[in-house]
Design a protein around this motif. Sequence first.
Motif, PDB file in Angstrom:
ATOM      1  N   LYS A 270     -30.886  -4.925 -48.561  1.00 49.28           N
ATOM      2  CA  LYS A 270     -30.815  -6.118 -47.714  1.00 49.28           C
ATOM      3  C   LYS A 270     -31.001  -5.748 -46.236  1.00 49.28           C
ATOM      4  O   LYS A 270     -31.652  -6.475 -45.482  1.00 49.28           O
ATOM      5  N   THR A 271     -30.459  -4.609 -45.842  1.00 53.29           N
ATOM      6  CA  THR A 271     -30.621  -4.136 -44.468  1.00 53.29           C
ATOM      7  C   THR A 271     -32.088  -3.845 -44.176  1.00 53.29           C
ATOM      8  O   THR A 271     -32.619  -4.218 -43.131  1.00 53.29           O
ATOM      9  N   GLY A 272     -32.756  -3.200 -45.121  1.00 52.15           N
ATOM     10  CA  GLY A 272     -34.172  -2.881 -44.955  1.00 52.15           C
ATOM     11  C   GLY A 272     -35.035  -4.125 -44.835  1.00 52.15           C
ATOM     12  O   GLY A 272     -35.981  -4.168 -44.037  1.00 52.15           O
ATOM     13  N   VAL A 273     -34.703  -5.151 -45.595  1.00 58.62           N
ATOM     14  CA  VAL A 273     -35.468  -6.396 -45.543  1.00 58.62           C
ATOM     15  C   VAL A 273     -35.334  -7.041 -44.164  1.00 58.62           C
ATOM     16  O   VAL A 273     -36.330  -7.447 -43.549  1.00 58.62           O
ATOM     17  N   VAL A 274     -34.121  -7.120 -43.654  1.00 65.95           N
ATOM     18  CA  VAL A 274     -33.904  -7.730 -42.334  1.00 65.95           C
ATOM     19  C   VAL A 274     -34.603  -6.912 -41.247  1.00 65.95           C
ATOM     20  O   VAL A 274     -35.244  -7.470 -40.350  1.00 65.95           O
ATOM     21  N   LYS A 275     -34.521  -5.606 -41.365  1.00 65.37           N
ATOM     22  CA  LYS A 275     -35.165  -4.727 -40.379  1.00 65.37           C
ATOM     23  C   LYS A 275     -36.680  -4.928 -40.382  1.00 65.37           C
ATOM     24  O   LYS A 275     -37.314  -5.054 -39.333  1.00 65.37           O
ATOM     25  N   ARG A 276     -37.268  -4.999 -41.577  1.00 61.66           N
ATOM     26  CA  ARG A 276     -38.720  -5.186 -41.701  1.00 61.66           C
ATOM     27  C   ARG A 276     -39.145  -6.544 -41.152  1.00 61.66           C
ATOM     28  O   ARG A 276     -40.141  -6.652 -40.430  1.00 61.66           O
ATOM     29  N   LEU A 277     -38.404  -7.586 -41.474  1.00 62.42           N
ATOM     30  CA  LEU A 277     -38.758  -8.922 -41.000  1.00 62.42           C
ATOM     31  C   LEU A 277     -38.605  -9.049 -39.480  1.00 62.42           C
ATOM     32  O   LEU A 277     -39.377  -9.759 -38.835  1.00 62.42           O
ATOM     33  N   SER A 278     -37.623  -8.364 -38.920  1.00 62.30           N
ATOM     34  CA  SER A 278     -37.468  -8.357 -37.462  1.00 62.30           C
ATOM     35  C   SER A 278     -38.687  -7.735 -36.803  1.00 62.30           C
ATOM     36  O   SER A 278     -39.230  -8.260 -35.827  1.00 62.30           O
ATOM     37  N   LYS A 279     -39.109  -6.611 -37.364  1.00 61.22           N
ATOM     38  CA  LYS A 279     -40.276  -5.923 -36.829  1.00 61.22           C
ATOM     39  C   LYS A 279     -41.527  -6.780 -36.994  1.00 61.22           C
ATOM     40  O   LYS A 279     -42.356  -6.874 -36.081  1.00 61.22           O
TER      41      LYS A 279
END
Length: 110
Positions: free
Chosen positions: A12-21
């Motif tokens: 879930k952390t990776g998904v949020v990080k990717r979408l932010s980028k």
Amino acid sequence: MADPRIRQLVIKTGVVKRLSKEKSVYEKEVLTEKARMEKFKGEGADDHVLRKQEEVIAECEMMIPDSKRRLQKEFEVLKKYLDDEQDLKETEEYSKAANVLTEAKAVLET
């Protein structure tokens, strides 16, 4: 990382990080393409090139609201997960997730 909750937290952390980028990249791309448009205008490019460049800018601008919507959704999912899994608070993954949430909140506010 035997606990499946930690694995879910990392995902879930990776998904949020990717979408932010992703949202940030689209915003930068709009600025880049607008600069190219000004350059084309300054060079006296023909109408076809200018229209195509306007289409490129419009496509980039259309992606921003969609990426923001998806980021907002996943931001809420991660935030709820962190609230629900308070017993993981001492883990490194929890700290990273909290930091990613803070960064994502800043991206959402722009």
